[in-house]
Motif scaffolding. Structure first.
Motif, PDB file in Angstrom:
ATOM      1  N   ARG A  37      28.058  68.058  57.466  1.00  0.00           N
ATOM      2  CA  ARG A  37      29.339  68.546  57.389  1.00  0.00           C
ATOM      3  C   ARG A  37      29.489  69.424  58.553  1.00  0.00           C
ATOM      4  N   SER A  38      28.454  70.318  59.093  1.00  0.00           N
ATOM      5  CA  SER A  38      28.930  71.363  60.142  1.00  0.00           C
ATOM      6  C   SER A  38      28.627  70.688  61.439  1.00  0.00           C
ATOM      7  N   GLU A  39      27.852  69.535  61.537  1.00  0.00           N
ATOM      8  CA  GLU A  39      27.578  69.123  63.065  1.00  0.00           C
ATOM      9  C   GLU A  39      28.548  67.858  63.228  1.00  0.00           C
ATOM     10  N   LEU A  40      29.204  67.135  62.533  1.00  0.00           N
ATOM     11  CA  LEU A  40      30.002  65.752  62.575  1.00  0.00           C
ATOM     12  C   LEU A  40      31.406  66.363  62.582  1.00  0.00           C
ATOM     13  N   LYS A  41      32.367  65.529  63.440  1.00  0.00           N
ATOM     14  CA  LYS A  41      33.623  65.636  63.188  1.00  0.00           C
ATOM     15  C   LYS A  41      34.165  65.368  61.517  1.00  0.00           C
ATOM     16  N   GLY A  42      35.317  65.774  61.236  1.00  0.00           N
ATOM     17  CA  GLY A  42      35.547  65.669  60.056  1.00  0.00           C
ATOM     18  C   GLY A  42      35.557  64.191  59.592  1.00  0.00           C
ATOM     19  N   SER A  43      36.197  63.380  60.378  1.00  0.00           N
ATOM     20  CA  SER A  43      36.372  61.915  60.007  1.00  0.00           C
ATOM     21  C   SER A  43      34.824  61.092  60.092  1.00  0.00           C
ATOM     22  N   SER A  44      34.156  61.523  60.808  1.00  0.00           N
ATOM     23  CA  SER A  44      32.498  61.052  60.792  1.00  0.00           C
ATOM     24  C   SER A  44      31.779  61.621  59.553  1.00  0.00           C
ATOM     25  N   PHE A  45      32.107  62.753  59.324  1.00  0.00           N
ATOM     26  CA  PHE A  45      31.454  62.985  58.035  1.00  0.00           C
ATOM     27  C   PHE A  45      31.916  62.359  56.696  1.00  0.00           C
ATOM     28  N   LYS A  46      33.342  62.127  56.779  1.00  0.00           N
ATOM     29  CA  LYS A  46      33.871  61.368  55.706  1.00  0.00           C
ATOM     30  C   LYS A  46      33.283  59.975  55.407  1.00  0.00           C
ATOM     31  N   MET A  47      33.096  59.199  56.884  1.00  0.00           N
ATOM     32  CA  MET A  47      32.652  58.082  56.750  1.00  0.00           C
ATOM     33  C   MET A  47      31.092  57.926  56.283  1.00  0.00           C
ATOM     34  N   TRP A  48      30.207  58.889  56.718  1.00  0.00           N
ATOM     35  CA  TRP A  48      28.843  58.775  56.592  1.00  0.00           C
ATOM     36  C   TRP A  48      28.682  59.266  54.891  1.00  0.00           C
TER      37      TRP A  48
END
Length: 84
Positions: free
Chosen positions: A45-56
């Protein structure tokens, strides 16, 4: 997250890589780096962009291969023998 403060940038990069891999369980990350599933999620959550985190999160939610207890019993390793 206290544990992530002790991690190098290379460690964080490797954890993110492992978290994205389909067949790498959270237990492998905990074994290598001492981060449990919740801490791994916080790091993502802290290292990824918001959209990337949601996708992951969408990808790993409920995935049997990300949780060792849900895996088939014949899978008893963290990585492919062909990888190294």
């Amino acid at each position: 997250m206290k544990t992530s403060n002790k991690l190098t940038e290379a460690d964080k990069s490797r954890i993110i890589e492992m978290a994205w891999e389909d067949r790498t369980p959270f237990e492998a990350i905990e074994f290598q780096f001492g981060l449990n599933e919740e801490e791994s999620i916080e790091l993502m959550r802290s290292e990824l962009k918001g959209s990337s985190f949601k996708m992951w999160r969408k990808m790993v939610s409920g995935r049997n291969t990300k949780h060792r207890m849900k895996r088939k019993s014949e899978v008893d390793r963290f990585m492919s023998p062909k990888k190294y």
